[in-house]
Design a protein around this motif. Sequence first.
Motif, PDB file in Angstrom:
ATOM      1  N   MET A   1      -0.178  -6.435  -6.950  1.00  0.00           N
ATOM      2  CA  MET A   1       0.512  -5.155  -7.157  1.00  0.00           C
ATOM      3  C   MET A   1       0.698  -4.448  -5.817  1.00  0.00           C
ATOM      4  N   LYS A   2       1.882  -3.905  -5.589  1.00  0.00           N
ATOM      5  CA  LYS A   2       2.167  -3.288  -4.302  1.00  0.00           C
ATOM      6  C   LYS A   2       1.629  -1.860  -4.238  1.00  0.00           C
ATOM      7  N   THR A   3       1.194  -1.476  -3.040  1.00  0.00           N
ATOM      8  CA  THR A   3       0.808  -0.097  -2.769  1.00  0.00           C
ATOM      9  C   THR A   3       2.068   0.705  -2.486  1.00  0.00           C
ATOM     10  N   LYS A   4       2.261   1.825  -3.199  1.00  0.00           N
ATOM     11  CA  LYS A   4       3.450   2.644  -3.019  1.00  0.00           C
ATOM     12  C   LYS A   4       3.201   3.683  -1.935  1.00  0.00           C
ATOM     13  N   VAL A   5       4.055   3.669  -0.919  1.00  0.00           N
ATOM     14  CA  VAL A   5       3.942   4.583   0.210  1.00  0.00           C
ATOM     15  C   VAL A   5       5.177   5.461   0.254  1.00  0.00           C
ATOM     16  N   VAL A   6       4.973   6.771   0.315  1.00  0.00           N
ATOM     17  CA  VAL A   6       6.052   7.736   0.477  1.00  0.00           C
ATOM     18  C   VAL A   6       5.934   8.372   1.855  1.00  0.00           C
ATOM     19  N   ILE A   7       7.021   8.302   2.618  1.00  0.00           N
ATOM     20  CA  ILE A   7       7.095   8.965   3.920  1.00  0.00           C
ATOM     21  C   ILE A   7       8.011  10.163   3.772  1.00  0.00           C
ATOM     22  N   ILE A   8       7.514  11.349   4.094  1.00  0.00           N
ATOM     23  CA  ILE A   8       8.313  12.574   3.986  1.00  0.00           C
ATOM     24  C   ILE A   8       8.867  12.909   5.362  1.00  0.00           C
ATOM     25  N   GLY A   9      10.190  12.817   5.495  1.00  0.00           N
ATOM     26  CA  GLY A   9      10.839  13.145   6.756  1.00  0.00           C
ATOM     27  C   GLY A   9      11.429  11.929   7.432  1.00  0.00           C
ATOM     28  N   ALA A  10      12.780  11.889   7.544  1.00  0.00           N
ATOM     29  CA  ALA A  10      13.462  10.757   8.183  1.00  0.00           C
ATOM     30  C   ALA A  10      13.939  11.148   9.574  1.00  0.00           C
ATOM     31  N   GLY A  11      13.017  11.685  10.363  1.00  0.00           N
ATOM     32  CA  GLY A  11      13.267  11.896  11.776  1.00  0.00           C
ATOM     33  C   GLY A  11      12.771  10.689  12.556  1.00  0.00           C
TER      34      GLY A  11
ATOM     35  N   GLN B   1      -7.575  11.827  -0.648  1.00  0.00           N
ATOM     36  CA  GLN B   1      -7.454  10.400  -0.373  1.00  0.00           C
ATOM     37  C   GLN B   1      -6.006   9.945  -0.506  1.00  0.00           C
ATOM     38  N   GLY B   2      -5.518   9.262   0.525  1.00  0.00           N
ATOM     39  CA  GLY B   2      -4.154   8.753   0.519  1.00  0.00           C
ATOM     40  C   GLY B   2      -3.148   9.665   1.192  1.00  0.00           C
ATOM     41  N   PHE B   3      -3.592  10.843   1.667  1.00  0.00           N
ATOM     42  CA  PHE B   3      -2.673  11.768   2.339  1.00  0.00           C
ATOM     43  C   PHE B   3      -2.888  11.675   3.848  1.00  0.00           C
ATOM     44  N   ILE B   4      -1.797  11.350   4.577  1.00  0.00           N
ATOM     45  CA  ILE B   4      -1.861  11.181   6.029  1.00  0.00           C
ATOM     46  C   ILE B   4      -0.930  12.189   6.676  1.00  0.00           C
ATOM     47  N   ASN B   5      -1.457  12.980   7.589  1.00  0.00           N
ATOM     48  CA  ASN B   5      -0.636  13.925   8.334  1.00  0.00           C
ATOM     49  C   ASN B   5      -0.099  13.300   9.615  1.00  0.00           C
TER      50      ASN B   5
ATOM     51  N   VAL C   1       0.028   6.448  -1.313  1.00  0.00           N
ATOM     52  CA  VAL C   1      -0.124   6.986   0.038  1.00  0.00           C
ATOM     53  C   VAL C   1       1.065   7.904   0.311  1.00  0.00           C
ATOM     54  N   VAL C   2       0.796   9.103   0.800  1.00  0.00           N
ATOM     55  CA  VAL C   2       1.849  10.029   1.224  1.00  0.00           C
ATOM     56  C   VAL C   2       1.665  10.301   2.710  1.00  0.00           C
ATOM     57  N   ILE C   3       2.711  10.046   3.484  1.00  0.00           N
ATOM     58  CA  ILE C   3       2.682  10.268   4.929  1.00  0.00           C
ATOM     59  C   ILE C   3       3.575  11.467   5.227  1.00  0.00           C
ATOM     60  N   ASN C   4       2.975  12.521   5.737  1.00  0.00           N
ATOM     61  CA  ASN C   4       3.663  13.785   5.976  1.00  0.00           C
ATOM     62  C   ASN C   4       4.210  13.810   7.403  1.00  0.00           C
TER      63      ASN C   4
ATOM     64  N   GLY D   1       1.569  11.303  -6.082  1.00  0.00           N
ATOM     65  CA  GLY D   1       3.005  11.260  -5.893  1.00  0.00           C
ATOM     66  C   GLY D   1       3.528  12.599  -5.415  1.00  0.00           C
ATOM     67  N   VAL D   2       4.869  12.711  -5.379  1.00  0.00           N
ATOM     68  CA  VAL D   2       5.502  13.948  -4.915  1.00  0.00           C
ATOM     69  C   VAL D   2       6.547  14.409  -5.923  1.00  0.00           C
TER      70      VAL D   2
END
Length: 496
Positions: free
Chosen positions: A1-11, A334-338, A200-203, A188-189
């Motif tokens: 099963m894949k780990t779902k990663v969300v990256i916020i911000g396409a800079g 857990q899972g939140f990366i700044n 995982v959410v990457i801010n 999630g978001v």
Amino acid sequence: MKTKVVIIGAGISGASIARVLSRYENLEVHLIEKAPDVGWGVSKANTALIHGGYDDDPEKYPMRAKLCIRGNRLWHQWVKELQIAHVWNGALIVATKEEEFDELERLLERGHRNGVPEMRMVDKNELFHLEPSLTREAIGALWVPIVGQIAPIPAVIALVENAVANGVKTHLETEVRGVKVENGKVKGVETNGDFIEADVVINAAGLYADKIARMAGIDYFEIHPRKGEYFLFDDTVPGPKRVLFPTPTPISKGIVVTTEVSGHLMIGPNAQDLPPKEREDLATTRKGLEEVWEGAKKLWPNLPPRNRVIRTFAGLRPEPTGGDFIIKAEEEVQGFINVAGIRSPGLTSAPAIAYEITEIIRRDLGINLVEKSRWNPYRREITHFFMLRPEQINGMVKKNPAYGKIVCRCNSVSEGDILEAIERMKFIGVKTPSVDSVKFRTKATTGTCQGSFCRPRIVHLLAREYGVEPWQVTLKGRESEIGIGDIKTLLRGDEV
């Protein structure tokens, strides 16, 4: 099963992270951006330098000091893989007074501590050999050969195209309105559209990273915007061969004079700290522009007349509490990366930030990353008619006559270039047709006339390819539609 990663911000940071994470087959990566296209936030307007790594004090700003020089080295590889326009022309930090050499010596020593290669002091004779048109008051400089320049938005576009080709899913015009956390774990978001599940959410939200962090219950830092203003000149105006800095003061690095990668003389920025509520203030000011002009003249006294200026603009940098990059997995969620406070040298550091995030996911989140067997690191640059040799032009026109129709006369951009740009816009998920999306991919509208001639033709091409009416085409996204009011009757055929 894949780990779902969300990256916020396409800079530049988010796009770099997306590209690096696309290497791993056990990750499902989603890149979220509230703007209509990628790279339209902090990455949009800056000096576009790949810094040398000598400027950041490793004791005060350890993340900046570590990642800047690593990022510089990685960009040498990435610009080749992704065919990003670049130049490695080096930088001169110029002294005009004897007492300024003390500061240059401090920068030299700091650069050696940070691992910067090849930098050295140069005397007046060598300085004018490196930059003959410099102010006659210059008496020496610190020479940093590894400094370079790229075009920031085309770099973001290249990164995202490569990431999407390797499986990353983009969500443009998608604004994050909440981060769901249950039992201390990210779930999630919430967005203006659908809820997007995430392990995982990457801010990497630039000027809004503190607001996103607070949505997850994290509030130990604040972002305030720092504005910088610039002049851009007609490309017939001669500029320096090197990137020119004055000797910095405790207050500022000073006004930079450079020739950016497209061949335009550019001067700036100044630095004005704004309150957090003014994160969208991109207005230029008479006072600020005068500061830039007078500062540039100290290095480049023969500035051309102001009627050779084709554009003034401002950019905003996200200044964080404490001044250093904030790059960490948050223990309380857990899972939140700044990835916050990525101010200068953020453009330079972006590739190294991406690899830092990979290590954080492995080390701090305990996720074993499995590399894809067929990950593709390469991306082909868009066709630029103005860069083609005559025999190439003949071949292109035979295959597709659109490449023989010049739309932008200032920069020799063909209809074929524009159609290719529109195809690539759709490939990464651009939903709203905009002139700026074409501009950043082709250079159309960026010449001396600033689109006076070519913009109507671009609008018609966008309308045709997106299947909308011309007045629904935008300049830079929703609420900037090209046609307003009764002008629509001209195309509808209504009686007037």
